[in-house]
Design an enzyme around this catalytic site. Sequence first.
Site, PDB file in Angstrom:
ATOM      1  N   GLY A 174       0.813  -1.214   0.000  1.00 59.84           N
ATOM      2  CA  GLY A 174       0.000   0.000   0.000  1.00 59.84           C
ATOM      3  C   GLY A 174       0.841   1.256   0.000  1.00 59.84           C
ATOM      4  O   GLY A 174       0.996   1.921   1.044  1.00 59.84           O
ATOM      5  N   LEU A 175       1.363   1.602  -1.151  1.00 57.94           N
ATOM      6  CA  LEU A 175       2.175   2.819  -1.261  1.00 57.94           C
ATOM      7  C   LEU A 175       1.420   3.918  -2.013  1.00 57.94           C
ATOM      8  O   LEU A 175       1.192   5.013  -1.498  1.00 57.94           O
ATOM      9  CB  LEU A 175       3.498   2.503  -1.982  1.00 57.94           C
ATOM     10  CG  LEU A 175       4.418   3.698  -2.263  1.00 57.94           C
ATOM     11  CD1 LEU A 175       4.901   4.342  -0.968  1.00 57.94           C
ATOM     12  CD2 LEU A 175       5.634   3.278  -3.101  1.00 57.94           C
ATOM     13  N   GLY A 187      -3.212  -8.421 -39.893  1.00 57.69           N
ATOM     14  CA  GLY A 187      -4.589  -8.235 -39.406  1.00 57.69           C
ATOM     15  C   GLY A 187      -4.950  -9.198 -38.289  1.00 57.69           C
ATOM     16  O   GLY A 187      -5.655  -8.832 -37.336  1.00 57.69           O
ATOM     17  N   GLU A 198       5.360   0.190 -10.681  1.00 57.20           N
ATOM     18  CA  GLU A 198       6.586   0.081  -9.866  1.00 57.20           C
ATOM     19  C   GLU A 198       7.643   1.097 -10.282  1.00 57.20           C
ATOM     20  O   GLU A 198       8.837   0.819 -10.316  1.00 57.20           O
ATOM     21  CB  GLU A 198       7.140  -1.351  -9.856  1.00 57.20           C
ATOM     22  CG  GLU A 198       6.199  -2.278  -9.113  1.00 57.20           C
ATOM     23  CD  GLU A 198       6.824  -3.550  -8.630  1.00 57.20           C
ATOM     24  OE1 GLU A 198       7.988  -3.522  -8.226  1.00 57.20           O
ATOM     25  OE2 GLU A 198       6.133  -4.571  -8.661  1.00 57.20           O
TER      26      GLU A 198
HETATM   27  N1  CAA Z   1      16.731   2.259  -0.656  1.00 60.31           N
HETATM   28  C1  CAA Z   1      16.827   2.769   0.592  1.00 60.31           C
HETATM   29  N2  CAA Z   1      16.601   4.071   0.871  1.00 60.31           N
HETATM   30  C2  CAA Z   1      16.311   4.874  -0.150  1.00 60.31           C
HETATM   31  C3  CAA Z   1      16.194   4.399  -1.488  1.00 60.31           C
HETATM   32  C4  CAA Z   1      16.431   3.034  -1.700  1.00 60.31           C
HETATM   33  N3  CAA Z   1      16.341   2.500  -2.933  1.00 60.31           N
HETATM   34  N4  CAA Z   1      15.856   5.428  -2.295  1.00 60.31           N
HETATM   35  C5  CAA Z   1      15.774   6.514  -1.507  1.00 60.31           C
HETATM   36  N5  CAA Z   1      16.043   6.175  -0.212  1.00 60.31           N
HETATM   37  C6  CAA Z   1      16.069   7.065   0.960  1.00 60.31           C
HETATM   38  C7  CAA Z   1      17.064   8.201   0.748  1.00 60.31           C
HETATM   39  O1  CAA Z   1      18.351   7.811   1.140  1.00 60.31           O
HETATM   40  C8  CAA Z   1      16.503   9.281   1.656  1.00 60.31           C
HETATM   41  O2  CAA Z   1      16.881   9.009   2.969  1.00 60.31           O
HETATM   42  P1  CAA Z   1      16.945  10.164   4.118  1.00 60.31           P
HETATM   43  O3  CAA Z   1      15.539  10.485   4.471  1.00 60.31           O
HETATM   44  O4  CAA Z   1      17.685   9.521   5.242  1.00 60.31           O
HETATM   45  O5  CAA Z   1      17.653  11.345   3.517  1.00 60.31           O
HETATM   46  C9  CAA Z   1      14.996   9.055   1.546  1.00 60.31           C
HETATM   47  O6  CAA Z   1      14.805   7.697   1.099  1.00 60.31           O
HETATM   48  C10 CAA Z   1      14.338   9.989   0.552  1.00 60.31           C
HETATM   49  O7  CAA Z   1      15.046   9.827  -0.679  1.00 60.31           O
HETATM   50  P2  CAA Z   1      14.897  10.842  -1.889  1.00 60.31           P
HETATM   51  O8  CAA Z   1      14.978  12.240  -1.347  1.00 60.31           O
HETATM   52  O9  CAA Z   1      15.837  10.408  -2.944  1.00 60.31           O
HETATM   53  O10 CAA Z   1      13.413  10.570  -2.346  1.00 60.31           O
HETATM   54  P3  CAA Z   1      12.543  11.265  -3.475  1.00 60.31           P
HETATM   55  O11 CAA Z   1      11.329  11.822  -2.894  1.00 60.31           O
HETATM   56  O12 CAA Z   1      13.393  12.150  -4.324  1.00 60.31           O
HETATM   57  O13 CAA Z   1      12.026   9.989  -4.314  1.00 60.31           O
HETATM   58  C11 CAA Z   1      12.051   8.373  -6.030  1.00 60.31           C
HETATM   59  C12 CAA Z   1      12.831   9.122  -4.951  1.00 60.31           C
HETATM   60  C13 CAA Z   1      13.066   7.394  -6.601  1.00 60.31           C
HETATM   61  C14 CAA Z   1      11.552   9.283  -7.128  1.00 60.31           C
HETATM   62  C15 CAA Z   1      10.867   7.611  -5.388  1.00 60.31           C
HETATM   63  O14 CAA Z   1       9.851   8.490  -4.954  1.00 60.31           O
HETATM   64  C16 CAA Z   1      10.259   6.580  -6.292  1.00 60.31           C
HETATM   65  O15 CAA Z   1      10.806   5.492  -6.451  1.00 60.31           O
HETATM   66  N6  CAA Z   1       9.073   6.901  -6.912  1.00 60.31           N
HETATM   67  C17 CAA Z   1       8.325   5.939  -7.671  1.00 60.31           C
HETATM   68  C18 CAA Z   1       7.353   5.223  -6.804  1.00 60.31           C
HETATM   69  C19 CAA Z   1       6.973   3.890  -7.351  1.00 60.31           C
HETATM   70  O16 CAA Z   1       7.779   3.157  -7.895  1.00 60.31           O
HETATM   71  N7  CAA Z   1       5.728   3.534  -7.169  1.00 60.31           N
HETATM   72  C20 CAA Z   1       5.249   2.265  -7.584  1.00 60.31           C
HETATM   73  C21 CAA Z   1       4.292   1.720  -6.600  1.00 60.31           C
HETATM   74  S1  CAA Z   1       4.036  -0.005  -6.611  1.00 60.31           S
HETATM   75  C22 CAA Z   1       3.266  -0.385  -8.012  1.00 60.31           C
HETATM   76  O17 CAA Z   1       3.302   0.325  -8.959  1.00 60.31           O
HETATM   77  C23 CAA Z   1       2.583  -1.685  -7.977  1.00 60.31           C
HETATM   78  C24 CAA Z   1       2.241  -2.192  -9.311  1.00 60.31           C
HETATM   79  O18 CAA Z   1       2.280  -1.584 -10.326  1.00 60.31           O
HETATM   80  C25 CAA Z   1       1.899  -3.566  -9.422  1.00 60.31           C
END
Ligand code: CAA
Length: 383
Positions: free
Chosen positions: A125-126, A344, A367
């Site tokens: 649940g993200l 087709g 994802e």
């Molecule tokens: N592993 C561990 N920690 C991580 C990390 C990782 N891969 N990536 C970031 N972090 C940590 C950072 O180190 C940072 O830590 P601090 O708070 O200690 O500073 C914190 O997380 C925040 O990091 P960022 O400032 O880099 O985060 P951001 O807001 O800029 O976001 C992003 C980064 C990569 C864009 C992220 O938001 C992202 O991946 N977005 C996409 C979301 C996604 O994939 N959603 C899919 C949902 S599931 C789905 O879709 C299911 C389905 O289809 C079936």
Amino acid sequence: MLNYDLTDEQNILRQTIREFAEREVAPVARELDEREEFSVPLTRKMAEVGLFGCFVSEEWGGSSMGYVGYIIAVEELARVDGSTAATVAAGNSLGIGPIYYFGSEEQKKRWLPRLCRGEILAAFGLTEPDAGSDAQASRTAAVLRGDEWVLNGSKIFITNATSAMAGVVTVQAVTDVRPDGRKELSCFLVPAGTPGCTAKAMHGKLMWRSSDTGELFFEDCKVPQANLLGQRGDGFKQMMQTLDGGRLSIAAMGLGGAQGAYELALNYAQQRKQFGMLIGKFQANAFKLATMAMELEAARNMLYKACWLREQHRPFGMVAAMSKLYCSEVFKRVATEAVQIHGGYGLMKEYNVERFFRDQKLLEIGEGTSEIQRIVISRHLGL
Ligand code: CAA
């Protein structure tokens, strides 16, 4: 030493899942897709062959097949049907993953054996209506009242959260404001059927039509303090780490889907005659198929290497993003050309290749979109 051989166990696993997919999934895939129906009986059959808890150790009831084995299993399902592979990929990496990796002994005991037996499914649940790519923008909030957390908010596009098999969902929620002004995010395990949590299936999808996609609504939904996953404030990192692994399974769906579409096209090109000869003899088609075979080879090598890195406990986040991005794009090119080779007939449901063409699109979005993968990769490059 460089060794590209899979182990005997991995080869047997591939054969077993291939036979299972051809015997149990292929005959029903088109009809389930048309009816937009999630199949509980098919999911139970997948559980019987150990498709839930793939990378979980036997101690917790898993199949202990490692990450390479898991990815091979997803690839083989996707070779036949994207929706079915999605149920397994989301059930394992996103569903079971957070509990296995971050859960307490108690939480693991409560959930893992049942999840690994496939009695129930776990969900991730993200995503929220206003927090998609920007996953830190969650609005769902959890407030500690006495010894209970009270959740309010909603989630959207959640796989495996609404069917009769839905068992538990890991929910990211805002629990405070951090000293640096950013949201403190924590994760909670919310059992299906908890009062205040309602699930609603989403219909009308272009792709993955027989996987279970839904919305979740939390209205003063109370869970005990013991349902906090790991440490308070670690929620976003848990979600990001889970996605690093989950992206490998999306890549596996790209690779497997591309393989399936390629095989359909190759087979068709070897049977269909136009202008008095097999269409595969025309260079226009032979070159398309040659390019597909080359891209499949490159995609498979990249993905397996990423899984190997993960199994070796080495950094794999960048290669996972690369694999997810590359395999999705290879699938797009292969599915597009596979329909083209069918002419087709490729536009007709009866020929199945159109389902691969539709299912492909999700992989560039779910994802983490392709754009998000490029952000992840460029950050690894220090940009
Ligand atoms: N592993 C561990 N920690 C991580 C990390 C990782 N891969 N990536 C970031 N972090 C940590 C950072 O180190 C940072 O830590 P601090 O708070 O200690 O500073 C914190 O997380 C925040 O990091 P960022 O400032 O880099 O985060 P951001 O807001 O800029 O976001 C992003 C980064 C990569 C864009 C992220 O938001 C992202 O991946 N977005 C996409 C979301 C996604 O994939 N959603 C899919 C949902 S599931 C789905 O879709 C299911 C389905 O289809 C079936």
